[in-house]
Design an enzyme around this catalytic site. Sequence first.
Site, PDB file in Angstrom:
ATOM      1  CG  PHE A 148     -22.427  11.269  35.734  1.00 52.72           C
ATOM      2  CD1 PHE A 148     -23.306  10.206  35.775  1.00 52.72           C
ATOM      3  CD2 PHE A 148     -21.068  11.011  35.672  1.00 52.72           C
ATOM      4  CE1 PHE A 148     -22.851   8.901  35.760  1.00 52.72           C
ATOM      5  CE2 PHE A 148     -20.598   9.714  35.663  1.00 52.72           C
ATOM      6  CZ  PHE A 148     -21.488   8.646  35.703  1.00 52.72           C
ATOM      7  CG  ASP A 149     -28.741  15.839  35.174  1.00 51.89           C
ATOM      8  OD1 ASP A 149     -28.645  17.066  35.345  1.00 51.89           O
ATOM      9  OD2 ASP A 149     -29.648  15.145  35.657  1.00 51.89           O
ATOM     10  CB  VAL A 150     -25.352  16.616  39.446  1.00 54.24           C
ATOM     11  CG1 VAL A 150     -25.295  16.358  40.950  1.00 54.24           C
ATOM     12  CG2 VAL A 150     -23.960  16.515  38.840  1.00 54.24           C
TER      13      VAL A 150
END
Length: 242
Positions: free
Chosen positions: A13-15
């Site tokens: 995941f990109d956060v």
Amino acid sequence: MSKSLPSFKYLTFDVVGTLIDFESGIKDCLAAIAAEAGTTVDGEAALALYREARYAPDAGLFPDDLARVYSVIAPKLGLPAGTQYGERLRDSAASWVGFPDSREALARLSRRYKLIAMTNARRWAFTHFSHKLGDPFFAGFTADDTGVEKPDPAFFQQVFEFVERDGGSKDDILHVAQSQYHDIGVSRRLGMTNCWIQRRHAQKGYGGTIEPAEFTEPDYHFRSMAELADAADAAELKTVSA
């Protein structure tokens, strides 16, 4: 689509922007400073100025760089000057919250997949973000850990090596992100299956995220994390029923 959702073992995941609502965090902090100064700011205009300043050649690591960014954009927004305001914007990252669906969706997904965070934020900020999201991650990679920022392929390579040590492979990963520039384009070039979470589907433009040179059609496309979690549940149910 070459792979169904139940066939993945890991979700990366990109956060910031995918799980954490950084645009609202920045706009809220600037609005508070403006109110104290007896003025107002246009949120979308502020994000456009932020985006331009954030990707300057002398930019530092995020979110520490917000102190410098404030000094660049404040005069253009009619906001007061002073290092204390830049530090306030930087420190506001600790209070940024997840999108309303992020925490619950991650909890559901973590029952089925190993979740790995991949963020350009520094470790101190990621610690706050992860806690706001319920600390759902099997592992987390930050700019402090990798020494580079996405879309540098070297960031992804370190995650691939971690997954291999865990007994998996790149093909076992679905990369989930809202940024076309930082994540979707490079993940495609690296041969990953990807999932675009179009957080700004109801808004024009790219907001606080840099616009990509070209749009990459994702393997999966949802407007929210809740939609991804629903799709994963439905796909798993279909697999079990079959």
